[in-house]
Design a protein around this motif. Structure first.
Motif, PDB file in Angstrom:
ATOM      1  N   VAL A  10       0.830  -1.191   0.000  1.00 55.17           N
ATOM      2  CA  VAL A  10       0.000   0.000   0.000  1.00 55.17           C
ATOM      3  C   VAL A  10       0.870   1.248   0.000  1.00 55.17           C
ATOM      4  O   VAL A  10       0.539   2.262  -0.608  1.00 55.17           O
ATOM      5  CB  VAL A  10      -0.933  -0.002   1.224  1.00 55.17           C
ATOM      6  CG1 VAL A  10      -1.790   1.252   1.268  1.00 55.17           C
ATOM      7  CG2 VAL A  10      -1.813  -1.255   1.219  1.00 55.17           C
ATOM      8  N   THR A  42       2.939  -2.762   9.104  1.00 59.75           N
ATOM      9  CA  THR A  42       2.478  -1.377   9.021  1.00 59.75           C
ATOM     10  C   THR A  42       3.560  -0.411   9.507  1.00 59.75           C
ATOM     11  O   THR A  42       3.287   0.780   9.681  1.00 59.75           O
ATOM     12  CB  THR A  42       1.199  -1.175   9.850  1.00 59.75           C
ATOM     13  OG1 THR A  42       1.436  -1.562  11.204  1.00 59.75           O
ATOM     14  CG2 THR A  42       0.041  -1.979   9.273  1.00 59.75           C
ATOM     15  N   SER A  92      -5.915  -3.013  -0.543  1.00 52.09           N
ATOM     16  CA  SER A  92      -6.248  -1.616  -0.808  1.00 52.09           C
ATOM     17  C   SER A  92      -5.927  -0.712   0.367  1.00 52.09           C
ATOM     18  O   SER A  92      -5.942   0.510   0.237  1.00 52.09           O
ATOM     19  CB  SER A  92      -7.742  -1.492  -1.160  1.00 52.09           C
ATOM     20  OG  SER A  92      -8.554  -1.974  -0.106  1.00 52.09           O
ATOM     21  N   SER A  93      -5.630  -1.305   1.513  1.00 50.37           N
ATOM     22  CA  SER A  93      -5.283  -0.532   2.698  1.00 50.37           C
ATOM     23  C   SER A  93      -4.631  -1.465   3.713  1.00 50.37           C
ATOM     24  O   SER A  93      -4.429  -2.651   3.439  1.00 50.37           O
ATOM     25  CB  SER A  93      -6.529   0.110   3.311  1.00 50.37           C
ATOM     26  OG  SER A  93      -7.366  -0.874   3.889  1.00 50.37           O
TER      27      SER A  93
END
Length: 360
Positions: free
Chosen positions: A55, A80, A105-106
């Motif tokens: 992402v 993340t 997508s995220s």
């Protein structure tokens, strides 16, 4: 064929001394791709990670299959924090599935594709970062074998591709962001050659750029299929990478609808990169991009890198700075997949390897 690909990937794994914590930023001159250096991390030595999506420079997903002698379930991990830590977020599905593609997508929403004959081919979706998963597709045909999925910009519509069923590649489509999938009619799909198929090698045998979808094949024929209308109809063209029993086009990547590259080779000859690349300009036929450093299974356009593309395989990484016309090997570390985002590129491979390289 698919079992052989997985077994060969394990035998070709390059021993590395890797940290479980991401390395510090590379000191290489990012303006010169030939000096790029992968910052290497080992996430899970029992997994071969062919599924990869990113992402951003901080958030990425990887999906794999167990490569131990005893077998076991494939895993899905997410970071993340730029690869400093990875969370195991695999679906608890009660089966030893092989995850070969992930599309995110995220940091919260992603779909993963498990490959295999019959019911082994299936798609799972999460909307909470992998805490829970929903099975959104399961193949019902004993002859189908799904290899790749991808989504159009915005993420509402997506496609998946299976090896030919009754002589034609089979396409599934979602129009609700991956919540459900339907098999499309094949009346507008060109006939495949007997023995022509996709490679579930990096999740990039099917790629979507803008409103254009492209699908790669190998085996009896090494060709590129193209759809302008979300999979309803397809055309097919030849290109320059040779077709072999274990070879052809493994990966497609595009900067935009005008500029794209294809890479591949023969996975039974991993050191042979002769004529393993081709490139295309809008309105022109596919042309030879010459030799790579070996067989390559994954590729992507370097975001912000002008006409730069990167390709990876079990024997190293190559870069092209002229839109695929020529290539230079810049690393001998093996990876299966590569995805580029603003600032750099992520890679994933066998024995739990992941990596990052700054490109800007």
């Amino acid at each position: 064929m698919r079992t052989l690909l997985g077994a060969l990937a394990l035998s070709l794994a390059i021993p590395l001394s890797l940290s479980s914590v991401a390395a510090t930023a590379s000191q290489a001159d990012t303006s010169d791709p030939t000096t790029w250096k992968w910052q290497k991390t080992r996430v899970d030595k029992d997994q071969s990670f062919r599924g990869l999506d990113a992402v951003s420079a901080t958030t990425a997903w990887i999906a794999g299959e167990n490569i131990t002698d005893d077998g076991g379930p494939g895993a899905v991990y997410r970071t993340t924090d730029g690869g400093k830590t990875w969370q195991d977020v695999r679906p608890d599905v009660g089966a030893d599935l092989a995850f070969r593609d992930v599309e995110a997508s995220s940091a919260r929403v992603a779909s993963v594709l498990a490959i295999g004959e019959g019911k082994a081919s299936r798609v799972y979706r999460t909307t909470d970062g992998g805490k829970t998963w929903t099975k959104t597709f399961q193949n019902k045909s004993k002859d189908a074998f799904y290899n790749c999925i991808d989504f159009y910009p915005g993420g509402r519509t997506g496609l998946g591709v299976s090896d030919p069923v009754d002589g034609k590649f089979r396409i599934i489509r979602t129009t609700d962001s991956g919540r459900s999938w339907s098999v499309l009619k094949d009346s507008k799909m060109p006939a495949a050659f007997e023995g022509e198929f996709n490679f579930a090698a990096s999740g990039t045998c099917l790629t979507i750029t803008g409103r254009q979808a492209y699908m790669a094949s190998g085996g009896a024929a090494a060709r590129v299929y193209h759809s302008r209308n979300k999979g309803d109809t397809w055309s097919v063209t030849s290109q320059t990478i040779p077709a072999t029993n274990a070879g052809g086009v493994f990966s497609l990547s595009f900067k935009n609808k005008r500029v794209g590259v294809a890479v591949g080779g023969d996975f039974e000859q991993p050191d042979n990169g002769t004529e393993a690349a081709s490139y295309k300009r809008k309105g022109s036929a596919w042309k030879s991009g010459g030799d790579l450093g070996g067989y390559r299974s994954g590729s992507d356009w370097v975001d912000g890198g002008g006409r730069a593309f990167v390709a990876v395989g079990p024997t190293g990484s190559d870069v092209s700075t002229d839109g695929g016309r020529s290539w230079t090997t810049w690393s001998r570390t093996g990876y299966h997949s590569v995805v580029c985002v603003p600032g750099g590129c992520w890679a994933s491979g066998s024995e739990g390897r992941t990596a990052w390289v700054a490109t800007q």
